[in-house]
Design an enzyme around this catalytic site. Structure first.
Site, PDB file in Angstrom:
ATOM      1  N   ASN A   6       0.867  -1.179   0.000  1.00 22.23           N
ATOM      2  CA  ASN A   6       0.000   0.000   0.000  1.00 22.23           C
ATOM      3  C   ASN A   6       0.903   1.227   0.000  1.00 22.23           C
ATOM      4  O   ASN A   6       1.469   1.596   1.030  1.00 22.23           O
ATOM      5  CB  ASN A   6      -0.905  -0.022   1.231  1.00 22.23           C
ATOM      6  CG  ASN A   6      -1.880   1.148   1.279  1.00 22.23           C
ATOM      7  OD1 ASN A   6      -1.786   2.080   0.498  1.00 22.23           O
ATOM      8  ND2 ASN A   6      -2.802   1.091   2.213  1.00 22.23           N
ATOM      9  N   LYS A  13       3.394   0.764   3.083  1.00 18.31           N
ATOM     10  CA  LYS A  13       2.999  -0.252   4.064  1.00 18.31           C
ATOM     11  C   LYS A  13       2.987  -1.619   3.395  1.00 18.31           C
ATOM     12  O   LYS A  13       2.612  -1.730   2.224  1.00 18.31           O
ATOM     13  CB  LYS A  13       1.619   0.066   4.641  1.00 18.31           C
ATOM     14  CG  LYS A  13       1.595   1.295   5.523  1.00 18.31           C
ATOM     15  CD  LYS A  13       0.281   1.446   6.273  1.00 18.31           C
ATOM     16  CE  LYS A  13      -0.846   1.847   5.372  1.00 18.31           C
ATOM     17  NZ  LYS A  13      -2.083   2.155   6.130  1.00 18.31           N
ATOM     18  N   ARG A  89      -2.795  -1.842  -3.499  1.00 18.07           N
ATOM     19  CA  ARG A  89      -3.950  -0.962  -3.345  1.00 18.07           C
ATOM     20  C   ARG A  89      -3.806   0.228  -4.296  1.00 18.07           C
ATOM     21  O   ARG A  89      -2.738   0.817  -4.421  1.00 18.07           O
ATOM     22  CB  ARG A  89      -4.034  -0.440  -1.915  1.00 18.07           C
ATOM     23  CG  ARG A  89      -5.115   0.627  -1.704  1.00 18.07           C
ATOM     24  CD  ARG A  89      -5.123   1.078  -0.255  1.00 18.07           C
ATOM     25  NE  ARG A  89      -6.111   2.119  -0.020  1.00 18.07           N
ATOM     26  CZ  ARG A  89      -5.825   3.388   0.262  1.00 18.07           C
ATOM     27  NH1 ARG A  89      -4.556   3.776   0.333  1.00 18.07           N
ATOM     28  NH2 ARG A  89      -6.780   4.269   0.486  1.00 18.07           N
ATOM     29  N   HIS A 178     -12.914   4.304   0.242  1.00 19.14           N
ATOM     30  CA  HIS A 178     -12.905   3.294   1.314  1.00 19.14           C
ATOM     31  C   HIS A 178     -13.694   2.045   0.906  1.00 19.14           C
ATOM     32  O   HIS A 178     -14.190   1.304   1.765  1.00 19.14           O
ATOM     33  CB  HIS A 178     -13.499   3.853   2.621  1.00 19.14           C
ATOM     34  CG  HIS A 178     -12.707   4.973   3.220  1.00 19.14           C
ATOM     35  ND1 HIS A 178     -13.230   6.230   3.416  1.00 19.14           N
ATOM     36  CD2 HIS A 178     -11.424   5.011   3.662  1.00 19.14           C
ATOM     37  CE1 HIS A 178     -12.309   7.014   3.952  1.00 19.14           C
ATOM     38  NE2 HIS A 178     -11.207   6.297   4.104  1.00 19.14           N
ATOM     39  N   HIS A 206     -17.650   3.814   8.219  1.00 18.18           N
ATOM     40  CA  HIS A 206     -16.184   3.775   8.292  1.00 18.18           C
ATOM     41  C   HIS A 206     -15.753   5.126   8.865  1.00 18.18           C
ATOM     42  O   HIS A 206     -15.695   6.134   8.154  1.00 18.18           O
ATOM     43  CB  HIS A 206     -15.601   3.555   6.895  1.00 18.18           C
ATOM     44  CG  HIS A 206     -14.095   3.561   6.857  1.00 18.18           C
ATOM     45  ND1 HIS A 206     -13.340   2.417   6.661  1.00 18.18           N
ATOM     46  CD2 HIS A 206     -13.201   4.575   6.977  1.00 18.18           C
ATOM     47  CE1 HIS A 206     -12.059   2.725   6.666  1.00 18.18           C
ATOM     48  NE2 HIS A 206     -11.950   4.037   6.869  1.00 18.18           N
ATOM     49  N   ASN A 209      -9.861   8.994  10.464  1.00 19.99           N
ATOM     50  CA  ASN A 209      -9.453  10.339  10.053  1.00 19.99           C
ATOM     51  C   ASN A 209     -10.119  10.700   8.736  1.00 19.99           C
ATOM     52  O   ASN A 209     -10.375  11.865   8.452  1.00 19.99           O
ATOM     53  CB  ASN A 209      -7.933  10.413   9.928  1.00 19.99           C
ATOM     54  CG  ASN A 209      -7.439  11.842   9.858  1.00 19.99           C
ATOM     55  OD1 ASN A 209      -7.820  12.675  10.665  1.00 19.99           O
ATOM     56  ND2 ASN A 209      -6.587  12.136   8.888  1.00 19.99           N
ATOM     57  N   ARG A 239     -10.837  17.333   7.033  1.00 19.97           N
ATOM     58  CA  ARG A 239     -11.623  17.610   5.835  1.00 19.97           C
ATOM     59  C   ARG A 239     -13.021  18.102   6.193  1.00 19.97           C
ATOM     60  O   ARG A 239     -13.606  17.675   7.175  1.00 19.97           O
ATOM     61  CB  ARG A 239     -11.688  16.370   4.955  1.00 19.97           C
ATOM     62  CG  ARG A 239     -10.376  16.082   4.249  1.00 19.97           C
ATOM     63  CD  ARG A 239     -10.379  14.735   3.551  1.00 19.97           C
ATOM     64  NE  ARG A 239      -9.837  13.687   4.393  1.00 19.97           N
ATOM     65  CZ  ARG A 239      -9.731  12.416   4.019  1.00 19.97           C
ATOM     66  NH1 ARG A 239     -10.146  12.039   2.822  1.00 19.97           N
ATOM     67  NH2 ARG A 239      -9.232  11.515   4.841  1.00 19.97           N
ATOM     68  N   ASP A 281      -7.632  14.501  15.970  1.00 22.23           N
ATOM     69  CA  ASP A 281      -7.809  13.188  16.592  1.00 22.23           C
ATOM     70  C   ASP A 281      -9.031  13.235  17.512  1.00 22.23           C
ATOM     71  O   ASP A 281      -9.059  14.018  18.476  1.00 22.23           O
ATOM     72  CB  ASP A 281      -6.552  12.818  17.385  1.00 22.23           C
ATOM     73  CG  ASP A 281      -6.559  11.366  17.849  1.00 22.23           C
ATOM     74  OD1 ASP A 281      -7.578  10.930  18.434  1.00 22.23           O
ATOM     75  OD2 ASP A 281      -5.546  10.680  17.647  1.00 22.23           O
ATOM     76  N   ARG A 283      -9.986  11.367  19.845  1.00 21.61           N
ATOM     77  CA  ARG A 283      -9.696  11.125  21.258  1.00 21.61           C
ATOM     78  C   ARG A 283      -9.334  12.423  21.971  1.00 21.61           C
ATOM     79  O   ARG A 283      -9.815  12.684  23.091  1.00 21.61           O
ATOM     80  CB  ARG A 283      -8.558  10.102  21.395  1.00 21.61           C
ATOM     81  CG  ARG A 283      -8.922   8.704  20.930  1.00 21.61           C
ATOM     82  CD  ARG A 283      -7.705   7.819  20.783  1.00 21.61           C
ATOM     83  NE  ARG A 283      -6.819   8.293  19.722  1.00 21.61           N
ATOM     84  CZ  ARG A 283      -5.751   7.636  19.282  1.00 21.61           C
ATOM     85  NH1 ARG A 283      -5.437   6.473  19.822  1.00 21.61           N
ATOM     86  NH2 ARG A 283      -5.004   8.130  18.308  1.00 21.61           N
ATOM     87  N   GLY A 329     -10.882   3.537  12.758  1.00 25.95           N
ATOM     88  CA  GLY A 329     -10.295   3.968  14.025  1.00 25.95           C
ATOM     89  C   GLY A 329     -11.278   4.435  15.065  1.00 25.95           C
ATOM     90  O   GLY A 329     -11.264   3.980  16.218  1.00 25.95           O
ATOM     91  N   GLU A 332     -14.260   1.639  15.609  1.00 33.28           N
ATOM     92  CA  GLU A 332     -13.871   0.427  16.333  1.00 33.28           C
ATOM     93  C   GLU A 332     -13.478   0.696  17.784  1.00 33.28           C
ATOM     94  O   GLU A 332     -13.506  -0.215  18.611  1.00 33.28           O
ATOM     95  CB  GLU A 332     -12.684  -0.252  15.628  1.00 33.28           C
ATOM     96  CG  GLU A 332     -13.008  -0.797  14.252  1.00 33.28           C
ATOM     97  CD  GLU A 332     -11.760  -1.276  13.530  1.00 33.28           C
ATOM     98  OE1 GLU A 332     -10.782  -1.651  14.211  1.00 33.28           O
ATOM     99  OE2 GLU A 332     -11.753  -1.275  12.283  1.00 33.28           O
ATOM    100  N   ASN A 333     -13.099   1.941  18.087  1.00 34.93           N
ATOM    101  CA  ASN A 333     -12.440   2.204  19.361  1.00 34.93           C
ATOM    102  C   ASN A 333     -13.146   3.196  20.274  1.00 34.93           C
ATOM    103  O   ASN A 333     -12.643   3.461  21.372  1.00 34.93           O
ATOM    104  CB  ASN A 333     -11.012   2.721  19.100  1.00 34.93           C
ATOM    105  CG  ASN A 333     -10.154   1.686  18.399  1.00 34.93           C
ATOM    106  OD1 ASN A 333      -9.820   0.666  18.974  1.00 34.93           O
ATOM    107  ND2 ASN A 333      -9.818   1.942  17.149  1.00 34.93           N
ATOM    108  N   GLU A 383      -8.319  -4.030   5.374  1.00 34.20           N
ATOM    109  CA  GLU A 383      -8.169  -3.808   3.933  1.00 34.20           C
ATOM    110  C   GLU A 383      -7.082  -4.701   3.350  1.00 34.20           C
ATOM    111  O   GLU A 383      -7.205  -5.185   2.218  1.00 34.20           O
ATOM    112  CB  GLU A 383      -7.862  -2.326   3.673  1.00 34.20           C
ATOM    113  CG  GLU A 383      -9.026  -1.402   4.017  1.00 34.20           C
ATOM    114  CD  GLU A 383      -8.623   0.055   4.049  1.00 34.20           C
ATOM    115  OE1 GLU A 383      -9.203   0.842   3.285  1.00 34.20           O
ATOM    116  OE2 GLU A 383      -7.736   0.407   4.853  1.00 34.20           O
TER     117      GLU A 383
END
Length: 414
Positions: A6, A13, A89, A178, A206, A209, A239, A281, A283, A329, A332-333, A383
């Site tokens: 990716n 990655k 990807r 996505h 989804h 970020n 964004r 972020d 969080r 992110g 799920e969290n 992914e």
């Protein structure tokens, strides 16, 4: 083994899978390619290494990846020939690619033709494919597109209300992004519920970020929140999300901002960061809101409102909803954000079990109470696994074709 790649504009990655895709044998990331502070983080088994080095370009990055995979101390391969296929990807396949494909020279030319649709992403994706083919020329390469899953949207969902010539002549339309994540998560949702995905109406959230809300009916994308570019729909880390396009004219003609500056504001200075003034972020924004920061509280309220509004719209598009699915992110969290979004959707049969929600992070989980009319799920995205699966599927086809073309073919007679 199967290698997935990716490539971003300054990153690469990778993950190496066992041939049956049951194990991630090694993985890592090359960061800040072509910049100061370039480094590699690599892991294989219990081995973890961090390397700071000069990495001039993607070709150099990919060679370092192969060197680490073959390293006698922290590698995972004894021979590069153990890599039997490579999956890549690509962000944008336009309306040319409706599925993942085996890489050929013709495919690369078509992918390059899509570059104006994703000028920040496709060039890096192409570089990764070209470098991997150069170093691994004898194995099949497969490219998986973020946009292909959304090619099943009907024209009523993907054509804009602009003069039709812009669509017909210039491919200006809603593409959505996505898609690899949404496709994986849709299948996982069916597994969690023990029902065929073909029988389900899902709204997939989804939330990371980057944010995509997707309406998936019968396993097919029928509408999606992102559009031609990647800043529409729900506001994101930096964004803007949806706003009146007339504001662009106002920013340009009245506030005298030039177009590159407006583009930078929409993509990089807006969203959670722009509203909160604290962070992109979630969080950090939630923590500051809890401490009394009113702008952070507003940012959270706006995000929740925009997601909830999109869920309701897509339930209407599909004539109902069987499951609300959270992934990526934030999805799920963050039990807090999941609960905030679900509140007010009771008219759709959406309820959340507080304990199941609190326990449901980073693992497949049903977080709605027993008997709820609409299931609510946490479905961790993967992914890379989706890329690996498509690579195995298409690389297998390539292998069969080679056998059929071989004069020594031992394929059984029909």
């Amino acid at each position: 083994m199967i290698l997935t790649i990716n490539c971003g504009s300054s990153s690469l990655k990778y993950q190496l899978y066992s041939s049956d895709l049951t194990r991630v044998v090694a993985k890592g990331m090359v960061s800040r390619i072509g910049e100061t502070g370039a480094h590699i983080d690599h892991s294989a088994g219990r081995e973890r290494i961090h390397q700071d080095m000069v990495i001039a370009d993607h070709g150099s990055a990919f060679r370092h990846v192969i060197d680490n995979l073959l390293h006698p101390e922290w590698g995972a391969l004894t021979d590069i020939g153990l890599i039997t296929a490579v999956g890549h990807r690509a962000v944008h396949g336009g309306d040319t690619f409706v599925d993942s494909v085996l890489v050929t020279d013709a495919v690369l030319r078509q992918l390059e033709a899509c570059t104006p649709l994703a000028p920040l992403h496709n060039p890096a994706n192409l570089l990764g494919i070209e470098e991997a083919r150069r170093l691994l020329p004898d194995v099949p390469h497969v490219v998986v597109f973020d946009t292909s899953f959304h090619q099943t949207m009907p024209p009523s969902a993907h054509v804009y209300g602009l003069p039709y010539r812009f669509y017909g002549e210039h491919k200006i339309r809603r593409y959505g992004f996505h898609g690899t994540s949404c496709r994986y998560v849709s299948g996982l949702a069916g597994e969690i519920l023990g029902r065929p995905v073909e029988d389900l109406r899902l709204v997939v959230c989804h939330l990371g970020n980057g944010v995509t809300i997707d309406a998936v009916a019968g396993g097919r994308s029928v509408d999606t929140s992102m559009g031609f570019g990647t800043f529409s729909g729900v506001m994101m880390g930096t964004r803007a999300g949806d706003f009146d396009p007339g504001l662009i004219f106002h920013l340009h003609s009245v506030l005298k901002l030039d177009m590159p500056e407006i583009e930078r504001i929409c993509y990089k200075e807006s969203g959670l960061l722009g509203i909160s003034g604290v962070s992109n972020d979630m969080r950090d924004v939630v923590a500051a809101a809890d401490a009394g920061n009113e702008r952070c509280a507003l940012a959270v309220d706006m995000f929740v409102h925009m997601v909830r509004k999109q869920v309701g719209a897509f339930a209407a598009v599909m004539g109902g909803i069987d499951a609300l699915v959270f992934t990526a992110g934030i999805g799920e969290n963050s039990p807090y954000i999941r609960a905030r979004i679900a509140a007010g959707l009771e008219f759709l049969g959406v309820e959340i079990d507080a304990q199941a929600n609190a326990d449901g992070n980073r693992k497949p989980a049903l977080i709605s109470p027993a008997g709820a009319r609409t299931a609510v799920l946490v479905a961790p995205t993967d992914e890379e696994m989706m890329i690996a699966r498509d690579t195995v599927r298409l690389a297998g086809s390539a292998h069969l074709l080679r056998l059929q073309d071989s004069p020594l073919s031992l394929l059984p007679a029909e």
